[in-house]
Scaffold this motif. Structure first.
Motif, PDB file in Angstrom:
ATOM      1  N   PHE A 169      -1.232  -3.415  -1.390  1.00 17.00           N
ATOM      2  CA  PHE A 169      -0.624  -4.736  -1.560  1.00 17.00           C
ATOM      3  C   PHE A 169      -1.543  -5.770  -0.946  1.00 17.00           C
ATOM      4  O   PHE A 169      -1.748  -5.807   0.270  1.00 17.00           O
TER       5      PHE A 169
ATOM      6  N   ARG B  63       2.709  -8.110  -9.467  1.00 19.36           N
ATOM      7  CA  ARG B  63       1.802  -7.018  -9.836  1.00 19.36           C
ATOM      8  C   ARG B  63       2.207  -5.707  -9.170  1.00 19.36           C
ATOM      9  O   ARG B  63       2.314  -4.660  -9.809  1.00 19.36           O
ATOM     10  N   TYR B  64       2.453  -5.770  -7.878  1.00 23.45           N
ATOM     11  CA  TYR B  64       2.590  -4.551  -7.088  1.00 23.45           C
ATOM     12  C   TYR B  64       3.917  -3.845  -7.324  1.00 23.45           C
ATOM     13  O   TYR B  64       3.973  -2.615  -7.383  1.00 23.45           O
ATOM     14  N   ASP B  65       5.007  -4.593  -7.441  1.00 23.19           N
ATOM     15  CA  ASP B  65       6.335  -3.987  -7.620  1.00 23.19           C
ATOM     16  C   ASP B  65       7.110  -4.820  -8.623  1.00 23.19           C
ATOM     17  O   ASP B  65       8.038  -5.552  -8.278  1.00 23.19           O
TER      18      ASP B  65
ATOM     19  N   PRO C 166      -5.589  -0.496  -6.505  1.00 27.25           N
ATOM     20  CA  PRO C 166      -4.310  -1.029  -7.008  1.00 27.25           C
ATOM     21  C   PRO C 166      -3.113  -0.629  -6.167  1.00 27.25           C
ATOM     22  O   PRO C 166      -2.074  -1.308  -6.208  1.00 27.25           O
ATOM     23  N   GLU C 167      -3.248   0.465  -5.399  1.00 22.32           N
ATOM     24  CA  GLU C 167      -2.123   0.925  -4.586  1.00 22.32           C
ATOM     25  C   GLU C 167      -1.957   0.099  -3.314  1.00 22.32           C
ATOM     26  O   GLU C 167      -0.971   0.269  -2.577  1.00 22.32           O
TER      27      GLU C 167
ATOM     28  N   SER D  25      -5.455 -12.061 -11.013  1.00 23.24           N
ATOM     29  CA  SER D  25      -4.688 -10.826 -11.157  1.00 23.24           C
ATOM     30  C   SER D  25      -4.097 -10.646 -12.562  1.00 23.24           C
ATOM     31  O   SER D  25      -4.228  -9.606 -13.170  1.00 23.24           O
TER      32      SER D  25
ATOM     33  N   GLU E  74       1.237 -11.370  -6.400  1.00 23.01           N
ATOM     34  CA  GLU E  74       0.969  -9.995  -5.999  1.00 23.01           C
ATOM     35  C   GLU E  74       2.238  -9.150  -5.973  1.00 23.01           C
ATOM     36  O   GLU E  74       2.195  -7.951  -6.278  1.00 23.01           O
TER      37      GLU E  74
ATOM     38  N   TYR F 131       5.364   5.030  -8.701  1.00 23.46           N
ATOM     39  CA  TYR F 131       3.936   4.738  -8.587  1.00 23.46           C
ATOM     40  C   TYR F 131       3.039   5.975  -8.444  1.00 23.46           C
ATOM     41  O   TYR F 131       1.940   5.997  -9.010  1.00 23.46           O
TER      42      TYR F 131
ATOM     43  N   TYR G  81      -7.876  -3.189 -11.448  1.00 23.43           N
ATOM     44  CA  TYR G  81      -7.692  -3.671 -10.085  1.00 23.43           C
ATOM     45  C   TYR G  81      -8.368  -2.754  -9.080  1.00 23.43           C
ATOM     46  O   TYR G  81      -8.209  -1.524  -9.144  1.00 23.43           O
TER      47      TYR G  81
ATOM     48  N   ASN H 145      -0.017  -2.626 -14.299  1.00 24.05           N
ATOM     49  CA  ASN H 145      -0.270  -3.475 -13.138  1.00 24.05           C
ATOM     50  C   ASN H 145      -0.942  -2.715 -11.998  1.00 24.05           C
ATOM     51  O   ASN H 145      -1.385  -3.338 -11.022  1.00 24.05           O
ATOM     52  N   HIS H 146      -1.004  -1.393 -12.111  1.00 23.72           N
ATOM     53  CA  HIS H 146      -1.673  -0.554 -11.108  1.00 23.72           C
ATOM     54  C   HIS H 146      -2.872   0.189 -11.708  1.00 23.72           C
ATOM     55  O   HIS H 146      -3.262   1.238 -11.202  1.00 23.72           O
TER      56      HIS H 146
END
Length: 405
Positions: free
Chosen positions: A337, A287-289, A334-335, A344, A284, A20, A331, A325-326
């Motif tokens: 959560f 998206r996040y991971d 985006p970093e 999203s 989420e 990331y 977003y 996604n980031h």
């Protein structure tokens, strides 16, 4: 840091462990960036989405890959995926995907809910027993692998007594999906491909003799009745794909989600009280991971661009799903959560004609599992140091120890 340097760093163990920060650097380059001769990066959310939906960008078919690397055909693992819808283009892709979609329906997935709930309850009972004395239990081994294996095998029609066979074989086979493969690992992947193809050859024959209400029976009948619609090789390749894709990504989704809950206890509390829905949490996590961080497309036509960068025929576009996604242009923060986000639309299951057929099933399993795990284990806590799988494309944990009391 230019696009080529981003890719070079992502291919290191450190880059794979935490990509990331590299994605954040990459976004400074814009929505797209060159990454060396013949390569482009699609980094922005809108850019990646357009590439995945544009008909002129396609997957690298076995014929293309064999032309670039003659040794491709020597590897049964690469050939197996190449015969599946994962790496086919029109008209073969549309023909076979429509057949699979006709039996892998939303109604059939929804009907699995009681089976998923029963499987979750049974696995949690086993976890409770294993951790009753306070000793750590590996969540990946005890739950995150076993739940989706059992569910996809139930859907396919794999006998319960055979389901233990697939975890190791799938882990070995999916090396063939990585961006860069080691020759020795590919040899192991080939052995797994051969064993899985052999297994499904036997199961198909059994289901033709004794039909059941399952996907193997339905697809085997189509292939037997009209090989022009579905050949025997296509049948085997896609059964293996359904098996592997049916639990590899969901396993990673479950593990990544639990690790995030440990880092965000407020989110776990909100899920327990009902202030946050498991569906919102799952979106989420996706998206996040994301369980799948990267895919690729080949420029198949003249005049294509990735944003304003020319994509000549034959050039490769690395679609950086994790970076998309980031994307800070898509977003806010985006970093961070934040499962309260709305609208999203992560690209974790892809987009366009190759959108993942199993996305509904993965979401169903995650939503049921998250609620049940938190309800069953109010004192659930980390039980040791987790370990990540050293992969770039498929991102998840090798081990995730927990305590349940």
């Amino acid at each position: 840091m230019d696009g080529a340097a981003i890719v070079e760093h992502l291919l290191t163990s450190e880059g794979r462990a935490d990509p990331y920060p590299l994605y954040a650097r990459a976004h400074e380059l814009g929505g797209a960036a060159p990454a060396g001769p013949g390569f482009l990066l699609a980094l922005g959310h809108g850019t990646a989405d357009r590439v995945l939906r544009t008909p002129g960008f396609g997957v690298a078919t076995p014929e293309m890959q064999a032309g670039l690397a003659p040794e491709f055909a020597e590897h049964s693992s690469l050939d197996l995926f190449g015969r599946s819808i994962l790496e086919r283009e029109a008209p073969d892709h549309a023909r076979v995907r429509s057949l699979i979609a006709s039996v892998f329906t939303a109604r059939r997935v929804a009907a699995l809910r009681p089976a998923v709930e029963a499987a979750v309850a049974g696995l949690l009972d086993e976890m409770a027993g294993a951790g009753a004395d306070g000793s750590p239990v590996d969540f990946m081994d005890a739950f995150a692998h076993r739940l989706p294996v059992g569910v996809i095998c139930e859907l396919l029609g794999v006998p319960e007594g055979d389901r233990h066979l697939f975890r190791g074989l799938a882990a070995d086979l999916t090396v063939a999906l990585e961006f860069v493969q080691d020759a020795a690992e590919l040899d192991v992947a080939d052995e797994a491909a051969d064993e899985l193809a052999g297994y499904f050859t036997g199961l198909v024959a059994e289901r033709l003799r004794h039909p059941q209400d399952d996907l193997v029976t339905d697809l085997a009948r189509i292939a037997a009745d009209d090989p022009a619609r579905l050949t025997g090789r296509e049948l085997l390749a896609n059964l293996v794909l359904l098996l592997v894709a049916g639990f590899e990504t969901t396993t990673n989704l479950l593990g990544n989600g639990l690790a995030l809950l440990f880092r965000h206890p407020g989110t776990a509390a909100a899920l327990r009280t009902g202030a946050l829905s498991p569906a919102a949490f799952t979106e989420e996590v996706l998206r996040y991971d994301a369980p799948v961080q990267l895919t690729s497309r080949i420029a198949l036509a003249e005049g294509l661009t990735v944003d304003d960068l020319p994509a000549p025929p034959g050039s490769t576009v690395l679609v950086m799903i994790g970076a998309a996604n980031h994307d800070p242009a898509r977003y806010d923060r985006p970093e961070v959560f934040d499962p309260t986000r709305t609208g999203s639309q992560p690209l974790s299951f892809g987009a366009g004609p190759h959108f993942c057929l199993g996305s509904r099933l993965a979401r169903l399993e995650s939503e049921i599992a998250v609620a049940a795990v938190l309800d069953r284990f109010p004192r659930l806590a980390p039980g040791g140091v987790p370990t990540r799988r050293d992969r770039l494309v498929l991102r998840g944990y090798e081990t995730l120890p927990v305590t349940v009391r």
